[in-house]
Design a protein around this motif. Sequence first.
Motif, mmCIF file in Angstrom:
data_model
loop_
_atom_site.group_PDB
_atom_site.id
_atom_site.type_symbol
_atom_site.label_atom_id
_atom_site.label_comp_id
_atom_site.label_asym_id
_atom_site.label_seq_id
_atom_site.Cartn_x
_atom_site.Cartn_y
_atom_site.Cartn_z
ATOM 1 N N HIS A 1 20.057 -10.423 10.417
ATOM 2 C CA HIS A 1 19.323 -11.421 11.201
ATOM 3 C C HIS A 1 18.008 -10.863 11.742
ATOM 4 C CE1 HIS A 1 23.454 -13.018 11.217
ATOM 5 N NE2 HIS A 1 22.858 -14.186 11.218
ATOM 6 N N THR A 2 17.991 -9.571 12.037
ATOM 7 C CA THR A 2 16.745 -8.954 12.500
ATOM 8 C C THR A 2 15.682 -9.018 11.415
ATOM 9 O OG1 THR A 2 18.010 -7.433 13.904
ATOM 10 C CG2 THR A 2 15.726 -6.860 13.441
ATOM 11 N N ILE A 3 16.073 -8.742 10.180
ATOM 12 C CA ILE A 3 15.124 -8.784 9.059
ATOM 13 C C ILE A 3 14.621 -10.204 8.844
ATOM 14 C CG2 ILE A 3 14.889 -8.474 6.562
ATOM 15 C CD1 ILE A 3 16.910 -6.146 6.814
ATOM 16 N N ARG A 4 15.544 -11.164 8.826
ATOM 17 C CA ARG A 4 15.136 -12.558 8.628
ATOM 18 C C ARG A 4 14.245 -13.037 9.771
ATOM 19 N NH1 ARG A 4 17.605 -15.852 4.917
ATOM 20 N NH2 ARG A 4 17.271 -17.654 6.266
ATOM 21 N N HIS A 5 14.588 -12.661 10.990
ATOM 22 C CA HIS A 5 13.769 -13.072 12.132
ATOM 23 C C HIS A 5 12.377 -12.432 12.038
ATOM 24 C CE1 HIS A 5 13.157 -14.723 16.152
ATOM 25 N NE2 HIS A 5 12.586 -13.566 16.492
ATOM 26 N N SER A 6 12.311 -11.207 11.564
ATOM 27 C CA SER A 6 11.018 -10.541 11.406
ATOM 28 C C SER A 6 10.166 -11.252 10.353
ATOM 29 C CB SER A 6 11.218 -9.076 11.013
ATOM 30 O OG SER A 6 11.939 -8.377 12.020
ATOM 31 N N ILE A 7 10.810 -11.710 9.285
ATOM 32 C CA ILE A 7 10.079 -12.472 8.258
ATOM 33 C C ILE A 7 9.529 -13.761 8.851
ATOM 34 C CG2 ILE A 7 10.318 -13.738 6.083
ATOM 35 C CD1 ILE A 7 12.396 -11.615 5.249
#
Length: 394
Positions: free
Chosen positions: A48-54
């Motif tokens: 979720h951190t990666i997706r939120h960063s995107i």
Amino acid sequence: MNAITFSPARPDPLLSGLAITLIAVGLVAISSASIEYGDHYFDNPWHHTIRHSIYLVLAVAAAGVAYMVPTTFWQRTSPWWLLLGFALLILVLLPGIGRNVNGSQRWLPIGPLTVQPSEVAKFAVVLYLAGFLVRHQATVRSHWEGLAKPVGILAMVALLLLLEPDFGATVITTGTVFGMLFLAGARLIYVLGLVGVAVGALVVMVVSAPYRLQRLTAYTDPWADPYGSGFQLIQSLIAYGRGEWWGVGLGNSIQKLFYLPEAHTDFVFSIWAEETGLVGSTLVILVYALLVGRILHIGYTSIRLDDAFAAYVCYGIGLIFAGQAFVNMGVSSGLLPTKGLTLPLISYGGSSLIISCVMLAIVLRIEHNNRLSGGQSGKKRRAGSRRAAGRARA
């Protein structure tokens, strides 16, 4: 000709700093709240951190474009944005197109990403209503007929939102429209009458829908059904209680370990309260208060500079941020009945983050225009004063 132009002027440091602070808090809070969830369901604790960063990269890019667009563009195209909002709200309800999650059909899948039409619709309603209030300001202020068209459009938007169903977005959109009408000078008796009608309609909808009535019952006494309808609120309150003054420390939350459902989305503030305590929670509330206050002050400055459209846009955006923050925190703390609403700039969710950043970029552009207009007005006043002084000496 009004073209998209890049302005080298520095965006308002106060508003930018407050927004960056909330975005940073959101990234930290989501990372902490979703580690175990992501590891269990996606075999990646940082999913979720990666997706939120995107989503954050997309949001910053969209905000950069919005900042370069003149406010006259938004005024000219406001009816088209409203049509886009209606189109998306209808499209998401079509079988096989909209994505159904937990009984609600609120998302449109676009490749690996999803779009939440209600976020676009709220933004579109603010733009359209701001343009309408500029065109029909005299009628809105003097007669109830001036309120008929915006209220009719609001009713259609609310109906489509309730068909998803998205009760929270309906409440925020309704409150924003009524707030903008009042700030535009509509008679208080008319606004209060509309509020009374809206509240009555909402009460009827709550009573007529068993799941909404169950949520209201759970809100008044969640311990009556601690393992059913009251479970989520009880777990959220436990998170608040565990936080005490200073919190248990970032990353040390217990409630995020599958006790509190939706810990990284609608109830992310509960995890933040558990990990940072009363002090951390109060600081976030203070940042939101300063953010909304700054937006409203920029709108007030626009009115003084005779830019009514910019002022009404600021008022609408300020009301959206204030309403969503208040409702989200109120729900997680047991002050309000449970409803799905994101915490602006903090909760996990791409549509909310992108639209929130775009709205703030528009406010930043308006503030930049205010500075230019104020500077030009000051130069004219000083030039006039010098001419008057020269005539007096002559």
